[in-house]
Motif scaffolding. Sequence first.
Motif, PDB file in Angstrom:
ATOM      1  N   PHE A 255       0.824  -1.208   0.000  1.00 26.39           N
ATOM      2  CA  PHE A 255       0.000   0.000   0.000  1.00 26.39           C
ATOM      3  C   PHE A 255       0.856   1.255   0.000  1.00 26.39           C
ATOM      4  O   PHE A 255       0.587   2.211  -0.718  1.00 26.39           O
ATOM      5  CB  PHE A 255      -0.956   0.008   1.202  1.00 26.39           C
ATOM      6  CG  PHE A 255      -2.288  -0.593   0.884  1.00 26.39           C
ATOM      7  CD1 PHE A 255      -3.196   0.105   0.107  1.00 26.39           C
ATOM      8  CD2 PHE A 255      -2.637  -1.853   1.342  1.00 26.39           C
ATOM      9  CE1 PHE A 255      -4.427  -0.439  -0.206  1.00 26.39           C
ATOM     10  CE2 PHE A 255      -3.862  -2.407   1.034  1.00 26.39           C
ATOM     11  CZ  PHE A 255      -4.764  -1.708   0.262  1.00 26.39           C
ATOM     12  N   VAL A 256       1.900   1.245   0.812  1.00 24.50           N
ATOM     13  CA  VAL A 256       2.785   2.408   0.877  1.00 24.50           C
ATOM     14  C   VAL A 256       3.508   2.595  -0.461  1.00 24.50           C
ATOM     15  O   VAL A 256       3.566   3.699  -1.014  1.00 24.50           O
ATOM     16  CB  VAL A 256       3.795   2.264   2.032  1.00 24.50           C
ATOM     17  CG1 VAL A 256       4.846   3.356   1.962  1.00 24.50           C
ATOM     18  CG2 VAL A 256       3.062   2.327   3.362  1.00 24.50           C
TER      19      VAL A 256
ATOM     20  N   TYR B 226       2.574   1.713  -3.336  1.00 29.06           N
ATOM     21  CA  TYR B 226       1.644   2.104  -4.376  1.00 29.06           C
ATOM     22  C   TYR B 226       1.278   3.575  -4.270  1.00 29.06           C
ATOM     23  O   TYR B 226       0.993   4.228  -5.265  1.00 29.06           O
ATOM     24  CB  TYR B 226       0.385   1.235  -4.264  1.00 29.06           C
ATOM     25  CG  TYR B 226      -0.303   1.021  -5.579  1.00 29.06           C
ATOM     26  CD1 TYR B 226       0.320   0.279  -6.568  1.00 29.06           C
ATOM     27  CD2 TYR B 226      -1.545   1.556  -5.833  1.00 29.06           C
ATOM     28  CE1 TYR B 226      -0.292   0.089  -7.781  1.00 29.06           C
ATOM     29  CE2 TYR B 226      -2.166   1.373  -7.042  1.00 29.06           C
ATOM     30  CZ  TYR B 226      -1.534   0.635  -8.020  1.00 29.06           C
ATOM     31  OH  TYR B 226      -2.139   0.454  -9.221  1.00 29.06           O
ATOM     32  N   ALA B 227       1.293   4.100  -3.049  1.00 26.36           N
ATOM     33  CA  ALA B 227       0.859   5.484  -2.837  1.00 26.36           C
ATOM     34  C   ALA B 227       2.023   6.471  -2.893  1.00 26.36           C
ATOM     35  O   ALA B 227       1.817   7.664  -3.043  1.00 26.36           O
ATOM     36  CB  ALA B 227       0.133   5.606  -1.501  1.00 26.36           C
ATOM     37  N   ALA B 228       3.260   5.968  -2.762  1.00 24.24           N
ATOM     38  CA  ALA B 228       4.401   6.888  -2.727  1.00 24.24           C
ATOM     39  C   ALA B 228       4.682   7.434  -4.113  1.00 24.24           C
ATOM     40  O   ALA B 228       4.807   6.667  -5.064  1.00 24.24           O
ATOM     41  CB  ALA B 228       5.625   6.153  -2.197  1.00 24.24           C
ATOM     42  N   PRO B 229       4.754   8.758  -4.262  1.00 21.73           N
ATOM     43  CA  PRO B 229       5.102   9.301  -5.570  1.00 21.73           C
ATOM     44  C   PRO B 229       6.538   8.915  -5.930  1.00 21.73           C
ATOM     45  O   PRO B 229       7.446   9.091  -5.114  1.00 21.73           O
ATOM     46  CB  PRO B 229       4.960  10.809  -5.395  1.00 21.73           C
ATOM     47  CG  PRO B 229       4.829  11.063  -3.953  1.00 21.73           C
ATOM     48  CD  PRO B 229       4.532   9.784  -3.251  1.00 21.73           C
TER      49      PRO B 229
ATOM     50  N   PHE C  34       8.766  10.148  -7.834  1.00 22.23           N
ATOM     51  CA  PHE C  34       9.807  11.185  -7.862  1.00 22.23           C
ATOM     52  C   PHE C  34      10.244  11.558  -6.460  1.00 22.23           C
ATOM     53  O   PHE C  34      11.387  11.943  -6.231  1.00 22.23           O
ATOM     54  CB  PHE C  34       9.327  12.413  -8.639  1.00 22.23           C
ATOM     55  CG  PHE C  34       8.036  12.999  -8.164  1.00 22.23           C
ATOM     56  CD1 PHE C  34       6.832  12.490  -8.606  1.00 22.23           C
ATOM     57  CD2 PHE C  34       8.031  14.058  -7.275  1.00 22.23           C
ATOM     58  CE1 PHE C  34       5.629  13.033  -8.167  1.00 22.23           C
ATOM     59  CE2 PHE C  34       6.835  14.602  -6.836  1.00 22.23           C
ATOM     60  CZ  PHE C  34       5.638  14.085  -7.281  1.00 22.23           C
ATOM     61  N   TRP C  35       9.355  11.366  -5.502  1.00 23.33           N
ATOM     62  CA  TRP C  35       9.730  11.646  -4.116  1.00 23.33           C
ATOM     63  C   TRP C  35      10.660  10.551  -3.591  1.00 23.33           C
ATOM     64  O   TRP C  35      11.673  10.827  -2.951  1.00 23.33           O
ATOM     65  CB  TRP C  35       8.464  11.742  -3.256  1.00 23.33           C
ATOM     66  CG  TRP C  35       8.700  11.932  -1.804  1.00 23.33           C
ATOM     67  CD1 TRP C  35       9.309  12.993  -1.205  1.00 23.33           C
ATOM     68  CD2 TRP C  35       8.331  11.047  -0.748  1.00 23.33           C
ATOM     69  NE1 TRP C  35       9.334  12.818   0.165  1.00 23.33           N
ATOM     70  CE2 TRP C  35       8.729  11.627   0.463  1.00 23.33           C
ATOM     71  CE3 TRP C  35       7.677   9.800  -0.717  1.00 23.33           C
ATOM     72  CZ2 TRP C  35       8.516  11.019   1.695  1.00 23.33           C
ATOM     73  CZ3 TRP C  35       7.462   9.207   0.509  1.00 23.33           C
ATOM     74  CH2 TRP C  35       7.875   9.806   1.698  1.00 23.33           C
TER      75      TRP C  35
ATOM     76  N   LEU D  15      13.974  11.247  -4.855  1.00 22.59           N
ATOM     77  CA  LEU D  15      14.675  12.297  -4.110  1.00 22.59           C
ATOM     78  C   LEU D  15      15.248  11.746  -2.808  1.00 22.59           C
ATOM     79  O   LEU D  15      16.393  12.031  -2.439  1.00 22.59           O
ATOM     80  CB  LEU D  15      13.717  13.456  -3.783  1.00 22.59           C
ATOM     81  CG  LEU D  15      13.300  14.357  -4.932  1.00 22.59           C
ATOM     82  CD1 LEU D  15      12.433  15.498  -4.430  1.00 22.59           C
ATOM     83  CD2 LEU D  15      14.522  14.905  -5.644  1.00 22.59           C
ATOM     84  N   LEU D  16      14.436  10.936  -2.099  1.00 20.74           N
ATOM     85  CA  LEU D  16      14.897  10.388  -0.821  1.00 20.74           C
ATOM     86  C   LEU D  16      16.098   9.471  -1.026  1.00 20.74           C
ATOM     87  O   LEU D  16      17.072   9.516  -0.258  1.00 20.74           O
ATOM     88  CB  LEU D  16      13.773   9.621  -0.119  1.00 20.74           C
ATOM     89  CG  LEU D  16      12.586  10.447   0.378  1.00 20.74           C
ATOM     90  CD1 LEU D  16      11.655   9.581   1.203  1.00 20.74           C
ATOM     91  CD2 LEU D  16      13.053  11.645   1.191  1.00 20.74           C
TER      92      LEU D  16
ATOM     93  N   MET E 160      18.213   9.576  -3.514  1.00 23.46           N
ATOM     94  CA  MET E 160      19.355  10.417  -3.890  1.00 23.46           C
ATOM     95  C   MET E 160      19.968  11.029  -2.639  1.00 23.46           C
ATOM     96  O   MET E 160      21.187  11.101  -2.482  1.00 23.46           O
ATOM     97  CB  MET E 160      18.908  11.543  -4.822  1.00 23.46           C
ATOM     98  CG  MET E 160      18.638  11.119  -6.244  1.00 23.46           C
ATOM     99  SD  MET E 160      17.669  12.364  -7.110  1.00 23.46           S
ATOM    100  CE  MET E 160      18.949  13.288  -7.903  1.00 23.46           C
TER     101      MET E 160
ATOM    102  N   ARG F 138       0.630  -7.451  -5.261  1.00 26.17           N
ATOM    103  CA  ARG F 138      -0.751  -7.487  -4.780  1.00 26.17           C
ATOM    104  C   ARG F 138      -1.590  -8.389  -5.685  1.00 26.17           C
ATOM    105  O   ARG F 138      -2.379  -9.202  -5.232  1.00 26.17           O
ATOM    106  CB  ARG F 138      -1.311  -6.060  -4.791  1.00 26.17           C
ATOM    107  CG  ARG F 138      -2.718  -5.936  -4.295  1.00 26.17           C
ATOM    108  CD  ARG F 138      -2.745  -5.495  -2.861  1.00 26.17           C
ATOM    109  NE  ARG F 138      -4.107  -5.438  -2.345  1.00 26.17           N
ATOM    110  CZ  ARG F 138      -4.452  -5.952  -1.178  1.00 26.17           C
ATOM    111  NH1 ARG F 138      -3.552  -6.552  -0.428  1.00 26.17           N
ATOM    112  NH2 ARG F 138      -5.687  -5.852  -0.747  1.00 26.17           N
TER     113      ARG F 138
ATOM    114  N   GLY G   1       5.570   5.596 -19.101  1.00 22.62           N
ATOM    115  CA  GLY G   1       5.210   6.918 -18.612  1.00 22.62           C
ATOM    116  C   GLY G   1       6.126   7.355 -17.484  1.00 22.62           C
ATOM    117  O   GLY G   1       6.506   8.514 -17.379  1.00 22.62           O
TER     118      GLY G   1
ATOM    119  N   ILE H  62       9.515  10.806 -15.596  1.00 20.94           N
ATOM    120  CA  ILE H  62       9.836  11.281 -14.259  1.00 20.94           C
ATOM    121  C   ILE H  62      11.264  10.925 -13.864  1.00 20.94           C
ATOM    122  O   ILE H  62      12.058  11.798 -13.529  1.00 20.94           O
ATOM    123  CB  ILE H  62       8.802  10.745 -13.266  1.00 20.94           C
ATOM    124  CG1 ILE H  62       7.469  11.426 -13.551  1.00 20.94           C
ATOM    125  CG2 ILE H  62       9.233  11.005 -11.842  1.00 20.94           C
ATOM    126  CD1 ILE H  62       6.285  10.741 -12.980  1.00 20.94           C
TER     127      ILE H  62
ATOM    128  N   ILE I  19      14.662  13.362 -13.455  1.00 18.37           N
ATOM    129  CA  ILE I  19      15.307  13.508 -12.144  1.00 18.37           C
ATOM    130  C   ILE I  19      16.773  13.089 -12.199  1.00 18.37           C
ATOM    131  O   ILE I  19      17.648  13.788 -11.707  1.00 18.37           O
ATOM    132  CB  ILE I  19      14.592  12.654 -11.077  1.00 18.37           C
ATOM    133  CG1 ILE I  19      13.182  13.168 -10.852  1.00 18.37           C
ATOM    134  CG2 ILE I  19      15.367  12.680  -9.759  1.00 18.37           C
ATOM    135  CD1 ILE I  19      12.419  12.398  -9.836  1.00 18.37           C
TER     136      ILE I  19
END
Lengths: 282, 332
Positions: free
Chosen positions: B142-143, B145-148, B150-151, B154-155, B157, B211, B265, B269, B273
Amino acid sequence: MASEAQESFWSGFRRNPLAVSGLALVTVLAAVALAAPLIAPYDPSAIDTFHILEPPSLAHPCGTDTLGRDCLSRLIYGARISLFVGFVAVGIATAVGTVLGAVAGFYGGWIDTAIMRLVDVMLCFPTIFLIMAVIAFLEPSIWNIMVVIGLTGWMGVARLVRAEFLSLKGRDFVLAARISGASNARILFSHILPNAIAPVLVAATLGVGNAILTESALSFLGIGVQPPTPSWGNMLTEGKDNLEIAWWLSLYPGLAILITVLGYNLLGEGLRDALDPRSRRE
Amino acid sequence: MGFLLFLAKRLLVLIPTFIGITLISFVVMHLAPGEPMTIQADFNPKMTPEMRERLRAQYGLDKPLMVQYATWLKGLVRLDLGRSFSADRRPVWDKIKERLPVTILINLLSMGLIFAVAIPLGVRSAVKRGSAFDHMSTVLVFVGYAAPSFWVALLLMLLFGVKLGWLPISGLHSMMGYGEMAGWEKALDWARHLVLPVLVSSIGGLAGLSRYMRSSMLEVLRQDYITTARAKGLPEKKVIYRHALRNALLPVITILGLSVPALIGGSVIFESIFAIPGIGQLMWKSVMARDYPVLMGNLVIVSVLTLLGNLLADIGYALADPRIRAQGEEGG
């Protein structure tokens, strides 16, 4: 009878801890967005050149950005943008998908073939490429983003509604309505559609999370919500540019996106399980 | 024979879909309030109405839309996508061609990673349903799947690039000293640069597929033939890996095909980055620069790639499922 169904829905939903936590997250976020002016500690666009790029502290729990603006306040106002974009985009996608799916499933024949072919074609485009192409021609703005996300996200709903209509249109209650002289439009919208609403509701809930993710990605790439309007996506752009000196600019906006999308996904899956007794057994 | 017939049918269906793709792309191209090909000219103050007309004629914009579409389609089939608006004025296809391999390589690597991790994860969750492992992996899914993405990029990196300094965070290979490296050193250098992009681009698919694998496996484990296999006294390992897994994998192949567009797609992103010179980055750059010919070329090419990905998934499905082969034989 309706109350019995409702009761079984609620008892199913309540016993699912993931679904309940999803509902709680979604509710809290909506409250934060609505009450933003009341709870934000600072003006989200107030520039403070004496407190630039300050790490998180008691005065600024999420730190400050390159213009000294309070990040927590910007996050709180950003919730408004994200939820607004999410809801409007999903509203558009659901409306388009429901109408096209209903028409395809109800009328069948060449209409069905044409609509489903269009669905297949649309699904071949990696959504983000299509959105980017359209945005490049139009100008990035929050309104364009919402419309474009909506118009590129209706295919799943259309398939769902079509399938529901295919299985429902042969039922006795439709026949009864037809015998009593109801028009096609009436049968379509007041007899079949209400019975097909459950899967649409689930898809729409899950869709909000997806739309928020798409909006934040576009804003991050600089082709979504434009600064100075605070959006979680464009806040992360600033985080990327200052990655080496200000980790808090990267951490918190992403966390906000994660929590929001998680909330809608948990709620959506919980709704699905509670509405569909077949999947509850799993 | 049945399989060949199946393949032929699939290829035939591709044609109307391809035409549909080009039609939608063409419509997008004509969305702009002005005309995309002359927008560049609009910014030129020295442009006179006569010059504008000449430019319109040069791009064929004075002809009816259907003629324009036919001309564009003819060029497309010959991979003539026009020339870039950027200073170098290079043919669009040349620009796309040199960037395509990188994007495809990263997508294939991600797909491999997704397969290698998601399937065992899903199977284990299903087999040990309700266990601590199952709960843990459900939460992670779930986490994830919901985590963007690109974020997450960044983390990662921040952690591996900035704080620990273990991995490079941009480009495909080192800037300095790359020329002097030996072959294996170059390969290692590439690999080090690819770790984070591949990881980031697989997260969404990983969560989704594991899943899916879990529920597909649960579905199969409920079937009668599994009960039969167990009743026969087969060891549990054999029941799960020989009887159940093979059937549970079938729908997963379809899902993999459907996840191709999302994977491609995602290139936009992570390539922008990590500064990777693939078509995702090209797309982003051409959007920022309003380089319409490159933009449109990109849009068509990635959707054709998706079409091919779906075809491959279909073929994989047919190869794995004897029922489809049998169907083809009945039809032929």
